[in-house]
Design an enzyme around this catalytic site. Structure first.
Site, PDB file in Angstrom:
ATOM      1  N   HIS A 208       0.857  -1.181   0.000  1.00 23.34           N
ATOM      2  CA  HIS A 208       0.000   0.000   0.000  1.00 23.34           C
ATOM      3  C   HIS A 208       0.894   1.231   0.000  1.00 23.34           C
ATOM      4  O   HIS A 208       2.109   1.121   0.177  1.00 23.34           O
ATOM      5  CB  HIS A 208      -0.973   0.004   1.182  1.00 23.34           C
ATOM      6  CG  HIS A 208      -0.332   0.101   2.531  1.00 23.34           C
ATOM      7  ND1 HIS A 208       0.595  -0.800   3.006  1.00 23.34           N
ATOM      8  CD2 HIS A 208      -0.478   1.014   3.530  1.00 23.34           C
ATOM      9  CE1 HIS A 208       0.974  -0.455   4.223  1.00 23.34           C
ATOM     10  NE2 HIS A 208       0.355   0.647   4.561  1.00 23.34           N
TER      11      HIS A 208
ATOM     12  N   HIS B 255       1.398   3.974   1.913  1.00 22.46           N
ATOM     13  CA  HIS B 255       1.771   4.805   3.048  1.00 22.46           C
ATOM     14  C   HIS B 255       3.282   5.066   2.998  1.00 22.46           C
ATOM     15  O   HIS B 255       4.036   4.284   2.418  1.00 22.46           O
ATOM     16  CB  HIS B 255       1.391   4.121   4.368  1.00 22.46           C
ATOM     17  CG  HIS B 255      -0.080   4.258   4.676  1.00 22.46           C
ATOM     18  ND1 HIS B 255      -0.726   3.446   5.568  1.00 22.46           N
ATOM     19  CD2 HIS B 255      -1.000   5.129   4.202  1.00 22.46           C
ATOM     20  CE1 HIS B 255      -2.007   3.814   5.627  1.00 22.46           C
ATOM     21  NE2 HIS B 255      -2.194   4.822   4.811  1.00 22.46           N
TER      22      HIS B 255
ATOM     23  N   ASP C 128       5.806   4.791   4.804  1.00 24.49           N
ATOM     24  CA  ASP C 128       6.848   3.890   5.296  1.00 24.49           C
ATOM     25  C   ASP C 128       6.944   2.594   4.470  1.00 24.49           C
ATOM     26  O   ASP C 128       7.733   1.715   4.806  1.00 24.49           O
ATOM     27  CB  ASP C 128       6.621   3.560   6.780  1.00 24.49           C
ATOM     28  CG  ASP C 128       5.226   3.044   7.066  1.00 24.49           C
ATOM     29  OD1 ASP C 128       4.281   3.432   6.348  1.00 24.49           O
ATOM     30  OD2 ASP C 128       5.063   2.250   8.018  1.00 24.49           O
ATOM     31  N   HIS C 129       6.142   2.464   3.413  1.00 20.75           N
ATOM     32  CA  HIS C 129       6.150   1.217   2.632  1.00 20.75           C
ATOM     33  C   HIS C 129       6.586   1.378   1.172  1.00 20.75           C
ATOM     34  O   HIS C 129       7.298   0.524   0.662  1.00 20.75           O
ATOM     35  CB  HIS C 129       4.753   0.565   2.667  1.00 20.75           C
ATOM     36  CG  HIS C 129       4.420   0.006   4.000  1.00 20.75           C
ATOM     37  ND1 HIS C 129       4.536  -1.333   4.299  1.00 20.75           N
ATOM     38  CD2 HIS C 129       4.020   0.610   5.137  1.00 20.75           C
ATOM     39  CE1 HIS C 129       4.211  -1.520   5.567  1.00 20.75           C
ATOM     40  NE2 HIS C 129       3.893  -0.355   6.101  1.00 20.75           N
TER      41      HIS C 129
HETATM   42 ZN    ZN Z   1       0.241   1.687   6.448  1.00 23.80          ZN
END
Ligand code: ZN
Length: 302
Positions: free
Chosen positions: A80, A82, A84-85
């Site tokens: 996904h 976000h 941090d990914h």
């Molecule tokens: Zn997330």
């Protein structure tokens, strides 16, 4: 059972840790209250090119660690978007030429850190497969934490492994932040994962989960108990109702105050998903909510 390699307290950023015959985990150097010890990047495949799942934040140290552990990359999968990914995907794609694969942008506005730089070379829908030299990953669309969230299923030496991104975490609680996050979808997708007969869950944060059935049962029970506390606090607030921040003071009294702003997101998601709560502005985090349940219904309830 103990997982192979260092446990959650021992994992070191940048050092690949074997998780299974086909999978290695590399911890990104982005620890925080929300990311735990950091984001897990997974390298799948014993033979090159390998598949990278969640390249993590755009961080030169982490990119260098991934390239030295996996010089040849066949595909970059993103659970996904976000912050941090997925932001590391662009740099890894530039360095390896591998295509970036994901569901696409979020479907709704988000109060969480969204990666606006995200570009997918290949869009993945539920059931789509990504083939590597010695492995096959199947995408599962699992909205709830984020509307564009994917989990990836891998059959590995007789074991069914689930790369869970932020759908299931080890050691910290998944935040459901409307409007992009949705509690009803989240719980539905937890039940779906529970029905798949997974042997191990490899989360986006924390150590491998070796007992998925127990973990998911406890997670669903925890979610139900928290929802009950939020809705009970709303009944106690009386006819004038309360805001999410006010309800969190009561329903999350056991959670450190530093996490209350994040808990307010989850309270908001619980209220939006409940037929027992109404608000004149349900799309606003600071809106007032009222209970539809009468106070007389309260006695005898926990
Ligand atoms: Zn997330």
């Amino acid at each position: 059972m103990d997982g192979p390699g260092p446990g959650p307290g021992e994992a070191q950023a940048g050092l690949p840790v074997p998780v299974s015959p086909l999978v290695r985990r590399v911890l990104a150097p982005n620890p925080s209250a929300l990311t735990g010890r950091g984001t897990n990047t997974y390298l799948v495949g014993a033979r090159p090119p390998c598949t990278v799942i969640d390249p993590g934040p755009a961080d030169e140290r982490h990119l260098g660690a991934l390239l030295s552990a996996a010089p040849e990359v066949g595909a970059i999968l993103v659970t996904h978007t976000h912050g941090d990914h997925s932001p590391g995907a662009a740099g890894l794609a530039a360095a390896t030429g591998a295509p970036v694969c994901g569901f696409g942008p979020m479907l709704r506005p988000s109060v969480e850190r969204h990666d606006d730089t995200f570009r997918a070379d290949r869009l993945l829908a539920d059931g789509d497969a990504v083939e590597g030299a010695d492995h096959r990953l199947v995408a599962l669309h699992t909205p709830g934490h984020a509307s564009n969230h994917l989990c990836f299923l891998l059959e590995d030496g007789g074991e069914r492994l689930l790369f869970a991104g932020d759908h299931v975490m080890q050691g910290s609680t998944v935040v459901i932040a409307p409007l992009d996050g949705d509690m009803t979808e989240y719980l539905d997708q937890l039940e779906r994962i529970r029905s798949l007969g997974i042997d191990r869950i490899l989360p986006g944060h924390g150590a491998p989960i070796d007992d998925p059935a127990v973990h998911l049962r406890d997670l669903l029970a925890h979610r139900a108990a928290r929802a009950a506390r939020v809705l009970a606090a709303l009944v106690d607030a009386g006819p004038l109702g309360a805001t999410c921040d006010e309800l969190v003071e009561v329903a999350y009294a056991d959670v450190p105050a530093t996490l209350h702003p994040v808990a307010a997101y989850s309270a908001w998601a619980i209220l939006r998903a409940s037929s027992e709560a109404t608000s004149d502005c349900p799309d606003a985090l600071d809106g007032a909510w009222r209970s539809n349940r009468s106070a007389e219904a309260r006695p005898g309830q926990a």
